[in-house]
Design an enzyme around this catalytic site. Sequence first.
Site, short mmCIF file in Angstrom:
data_model
loop_
_atom_site.label_atom_id
_atom_site.label_comp_id
_atom_site.label_asym_id
_atom_site.label_seq_id
_atom_site.Cartn_x
_atom_site.Cartn_y
_atom_site.Cartn_z
N HIS A 3 0.83 -1.20 0.00
CA HIS A 3 0.00 0.00 0.00
C HIS A 3 0.86 1.25 0.00
CE1 HIS A 3 -3.29 -2.68 1.33
NE2 HIS A 3 -2.43 -3.14 2.25
N TYR A 24 -9.76 3.90 10.55
CA TYR A 24 -8.47 4.05 11.25
C TYR A 24 -7.65 5.12 10.53
CZ TYR A 24 -6.41 1.27 7.45
OH TYR A 24 -6.01 0.81 6.23
N ARG A 43 -11.04 -3.61 -5.60
CA ARG A 43 -11.10 -4.36 -4.35
C ARG A 43 -12.48 -4.22 -3.72
NH1 ARG A 43 -7.56 -3.55 1.26
NH2 ARG A 43 -7.04 -5.74 1.58
N ASP A 89 2.36 -6.74 2.36
CA ASP A 89 1.33 -5.95 3.03
C ASP A 89 1.90 -4.69 3.67
OD1 ASP A 89 -1.39 -5.42 3.67
OD2 ASP A 89 -1.08 -6.13 5.71
#
Length: 292
Positions: free
Chosen positions: A29, A45, A120, A245
């Site tokens: 990301h 978040y 996604r 990730d």
Amino acid sequence: MDPDYLPFHPAPKTPDFKVPAGAVDAHCHVFGPADTFPYSPKRKYTPCDAPKEKLFALRDHLGFSRNVIVQASCHGTDNAALVDALETAGDLARGVAVISPDVSDEDLRAMDAAGVRAVRFNFVKRLVDATPKEVFLGIAERIAKLGWHIVVYFEAPDLEELIPFLESLPVPIVVDHMGRPDVSKGVDHPDFQRFVDLLARNENIWTKVSCPERLTIAGPPYDDVIPFARHLVEAFPDRVLWGTDWPHPNMKSHVPDDGQLVDVIPRIAPSAALQQALLIDNPMRLYWPDET
């Protein structure tokens, strides 16, 4: 940044395992920087900034050649940071966007030109508000015309209810993080075997064997997660992907060392042939088909 959010590792180790030339980090990301690419007001978040420069430096440090950058929920459907990173990387990155049902055809074409190759769908309730499946089906029909695929994120208890929807989608599907199994239950538990059976009967479905840091109960070096990932790599060698990730959004248990995560690869893909498929052949076929 949320007070209980852990920032990414400041100095990951150089991996002991050397990835093969041309390897792809197929799940990572970019976040912000927030003063340039603000986070969504609807986010669940608030991460630390993790800009493209840090991601590309990590790519080089770990020995990877390319990235697949996935839009995370904290940026909502504003894909500006993702597109900016793709345009900077050129042919060395592809993207997975999150889009709203009213996105214009012009915007879709612009994202395609930048390197987006998938959308996604997020079903993790603690991260996003629920979206009717009819909305997702409408999006799927539109992106099918571009030759894109769908990345889905859900947790293991929700799989049984999602199976009819997943099997109805008209394009290839990539499941994030092995469908987030409960590793305390073991590989043979019906919950994980339901996921294995889904892949076995539907060659349209792929999976990422990623995120041991999220699934583990024991912690590093993630011995409790290895059997799940290895089972999938060996059973479906031509439909598995791997990614770091980075920067590990919303982690609250420990700060993963990305070099240590790379060292997990030969434990889940023990042969050179399996490593070649996991890290190069499969992601290239899905995201860079013109080069395969």
